[in-house]
Structures are given as C-alpha cells and as structure tokens.
Design a protein around this motif. Structure first.
Motif, PDB file in Angstrom:
ATOM      1  N   SER A   1       0.827  -1.213   0.000  1.00 30.81           N
ATOM      2  CA  SER A   1       0.000   0.000   0.000  1.00 30.81           C
ATOM      3  C   SER A   1       0.859   1.259   0.000  1.00 30.81           C
ATOM      4  O   SER A   1       0.478   2.276  -0.596  1.00 30.81           O
TER       5      SER A   1
ATOM      6  N   ARG B   1       1.788   1.778  -3.583  1.00 29.80           N
ATOM      7  CA  ARG B   1       0.652   2.307  -4.345  1.00 29.80           C
ATOM      8  C   ARG B   1       0.478   3.813  -4.071  1.00 29.80           C
ATOM      9  O   ARG B   1       0.232   4.595  -4.999  1.00 29.80           O
TER      10      ARG B   1
ATOM     11  N   PHE C   1      -3.521   0.460 -11.991  1.00 30.84           N
ATOM     12  CA  PHE C   1      -2.781  -0.166 -10.886  1.00 30.84           C
ATOM     13  C   PHE C   1      -2.385  -1.578 -11.293  1.00 30.84           C
ATOM     14  O   PHE C   1      -3.243  -2.364 -11.708  1.00 30.84           O
TER      15      PHE C   1
ATOM     16  N   ARG D   1     -13.702  -1.102 -12.869  1.00 31.69           N
ATOM     17  CA  ARG D   1     -13.123  -2.410 -12.584  1.00 31.69           C
ATOM     18  C   ARG D   1     -13.239  -3.250 -13.844  1.00 31.69           C
ATOM     19  O   ARG D   1     -14.313  -3.320 -14.455  1.00 31.69           O
TER      20      ARG D   1
ATOM     21  N   THR E   1     -12.720  -7.386  -5.404  1.00 29.83           N
ATOM     22  CA  THR E   1     -11.873  -6.614  -6.314  1.00 29.83           C
ATOM     23  C   THR E   1     -10.390  -6.885  -6.086  1.00 29.83           C
ATOM     24  O   THR E   1      -9.933  -6.987  -4.951  1.00 29.83           O
ATOM     25  N   SER E   2      -9.650  -6.987  -7.181  1.00 27.59           N
ATOM     26  CA  SER E   2      -8.188  -7.055  -7.143  1.00 27.59           C
ATOM     27  C   SER E   2      -7.638  -5.750  -7.696  1.00 27.59           C
ATOM     28  O   SER E   2      -8.229  -5.143  -8.603  1.00 27.59           O
ATOM     29  N   SER E   3      -6.496  -5.335  -7.199  1.00 27.15           N
ATOM     30  CA  SER E   3      -5.937  -4.049  -7.627  1.00 27.15           C
ATOM     31  C   SER E   3      -5.623  -4.031  -9.121  1.00 27.15           C
ATOM     32  O   SER E   3      -5.742  -2.983  -9.758  1.00 27.15           O
TER      33      SER E   3
ATOM     34  N   LEU F   1      -8.172  -2.462 -11.644  1.00 29.11           N
ATOM     35  CA  LEU F   1      -8.641  -1.093 -11.440  1.00 29.11           C
ATOM     36  C   LEU F   1      -7.951  -0.063 -12.331  1.00 29.11           C
ATOM     37  O   LEU F   1      -6.732  -0.081 -12.494  1.00 29.11           O
TER      38      LEU F   1
ATOM     39  N   PHE G   1      -4.533   4.485  -0.470  1.00 26.07           N
ATOM     40  CA  PHE G   1      -4.609   3.148   0.097  1.00 26.07           C
ATOM     41  C   PHE G   1      -4.316   3.203   1.595  1.00 26.07           C
ATOM     42  O   PHE G   1      -3.422   3.931   2.039  1.00 26.07           O
TER      43      PHE G   1
ATOM     44  N   GLY H   1      -2.508  -4.792   3.246  1.00 22.63           N
ATOM     45  CA  GLY H   1      -1.721  -5.136   2.072  1.00 22.63           C
ATOM     46  C   GLY H   1      -0.467  -5.905   2.437  1.00 22.63           C
ATOM     47  O   GLY H   1      -0.063  -5.974   3.597  1.00 22.63           O
TER      48      GLY H   1
ATOM     49  N   GLU I   1      -6.591  -4.505   0.795  1.00 21.83           N
ATOM     50  CA  GLU I   1      -6.342  -3.073   0.621  1.00 21.83           C
ATOM     51  C   GLU I   1      -7.081  -2.508  -0.584  1.00 21.83           C
ATOM     52  O   GLU I   1      -7.515  -1.353  -0.571  1.00 21.83           O
ATOM     53  N   GLU I   2      -7.262  -3.321  -1.624  1.00 24.02           N
ATOM     54  CA  GLU I   2      -7.955  -2.832  -2.808  1.00 24.02           C
ATOM     55  C   GLU I   2      -9.455  -2.693  -2.563  1.00 24.02           C
ATOM     56  O   GLU I   2     -10.078  -1.735  -3.019  1.00 24.02           O
TER      57      GLU I   2
END
Length: 272
Positions: free
Chosen positions: A66, A69, A83, A112, A142-144, A147, A161, A166, A175-176
């Motif tokens: 994170s 990110r 991302f 997404r 959701t996965s980063s 995105l 974030f 993460g 975290e996502e």
C-alpha cells in the motif's frame, strides 16, 4: 477524448535492477511506448535506473504494498491510472478497452475490469454485462490489477490506500477492497466493464495462506469497511466457506475467534 498518451501504468515491484520484468509484462506490445511509473522496493545495493523519459522509477527502502501504491499515486501525472503488479501480462491492445470505456462513459471516475488466470480463463466469476455501480460483494472481490481510475478524481477526494493493509503488514489482504469502498463512499462513480485487460499467472495470496490467518485479516478488512456490521460479514463468510467445503464444522468456533482477534488487533493498531 482520452488517448494512449493519457494512460499511466503504476507498477509495484521489489528488488529490480533491470527492465526484464517489463518485457515479460508487455509480451504483446512495446512497453517503451507507454507512460510507466515504477515503485521499486529495494535496498542500497540494487537500484533500478531509467533513461527513458516515459518510464519513471522510484527506488524506496520502505516495505508495504500500500505504501508503494500511495507513492505512485502521489507522483502520477497522467489522466488515467492503471494499478498493476510485476507478475501480470497485458493483453494485446488492452489500452483500447480502457480508452473506449472512459470515452464512452464520460461521467465515471473509475472502472473495474476483468483478468484471466494462468489457464487463460476468467480468474473469477464476474458479471456478464456492464455495471453502473459495484455491489458490496463485487467491492470485496476486487483485485488491484483490475482497477483504472481518473487521476483528477482521486486527487479531488484525496483518497489513498490504507497502509494498515496489504502485503508487508499484519493484515496482508483487502487493501484494494478498502480503497474502492472509500472511493465510492467519497462520492466517486465506479463501474464494471466485462472486458479483460491482462492475465495473472500466480495464485493469489489468499489461496496460499492458512485459513486461520485469512479470517484474522479478513475480519479487520470487514471492520474497516462495515464497522459494527463486520460480524454479519464474518458469519456470511463462515456459511459460504462451509457450503464450498473450504472449512468444516469443527473449525467454525476457532475461525470465529481468529476473526475477533483480527478485528481487535486492527483497532489496537489504529490507536497507536
């Protein structure tokens, strides 16, 4: 109308000293034609240096996905931000799906997308049609690497974030989901596009982790997103995992206690 030059790809990686990993990520296109911002978590003996003005590199000594990110977000300059990680492969003409989505649905702040697994199949059970908003289940799923967001939109609401979550933290996942939840709560409009933009060959962290550790971390994620309703989501997860035979009845009490420990650990961590 957004163009290819408006896209910036934010890559989180570790201990890189050359760009071989980019060659692997861009099997079907020339990575030097894209704007790329790389955060390389490393040490003083292993730096990554770029002489291409399209490729920006930040070598940092702090650990935590994170944190990477957020550093990327802080230094991104282009309009559309992707991302991603260093172990994915972008599909051929992936940028066309992204540009078409933002140019067609101009009132959206982010989307997404889908990704494929190492067998070339959809990595998850996704909706089959365009969605104008994400359900709570879709947010949690959701996965980063799915995105893409408008840079100006994220800057306007000052969302980043949560660095308590993460890889590299006690709560190694979620975290996502927290990021997307925070973004939506801030008033930004996030949709889903049933188009694939990349493939991801590795098994996700959750699939490699002991189930007790998953409940410990997941409970903290639920509490961060839902507050006092976190117990409802823990109960729902227990029921789902039982139906899917991921756990058995003899584990329920232990896993519930692990979930409570995770929530308590997160509360204590945020008090520091």
């Amino acid at each position: 109308m957004y163009q290819k030059s408006d896209i910036e790809i934010l890559v989180a990686t570790m201990n890189q000293s050359n760009f071989d990993f980019l060659e692997a990520m861009f099997l079907f296109s020339d990575f030097s034609q894209f704007n790329i911002l790389i955060v390389n978590q490393t040490d003083e003996n292993k730096f990554l240096v770029s002489d291409n003005e399209k490729i920006k590199v930040f070598n940092v000594f702090e650990k935590g996905l994170s944190k990477s990110r957020n550093l990327a977000l802080q230094n991104a300059t282009k309009d559309l931000l992707i991302f991603t990680d260093d172990d994915i492969i972008f599909k051929q003409n992936f940028e066309a799906n992204i540009l078409d989505s933002f140019n067609t649905h101009t009132n959206f702040d982010g989307f997404r997308f889908q990704f494929l697994n190492r067998k070339g199949n959809l990595a998850k059970k996704y909706p089959t049609t365009f969605q104008s908003k994400l359900s709570q289940f879709e947010i949690l799923n959701t996965s980063s690497v799915e995105l893409v967001f408008k840079n100006n939109s994220l800057k306007r609401v000052a969302i980043k974030f949560d660095e308590n979550f993460g890889l590299g933290t006690n709560f190694y996942m979620g975290e996502e989901a927290i990021f997307v939840s925070d973004v939506i709560k801030s008033g930004l409009k996030v949709g889903f596009v049933p188009e694939q933009i990349l493939s991801h060959s590795q098994v996700t962290t959750g699939h490699k982790t002991a189930i007790s550790k998953i409940y410990f971390a997941q409970s903290a994620v639920f509490y961060r997103i839902f507050g006092k309703m976190y117990l409802f989501w823990i109960a729902l997860k227990l029921i789902f995992d039982l139906k899917q035979s991921k756990i058995n009845f003899t584990e329920v009490v232990h896993l519930f206690k692990q979930a409570q420990k995770g929530k308590k650990a997160y509360v204590n961590a945020t008090k520091l």
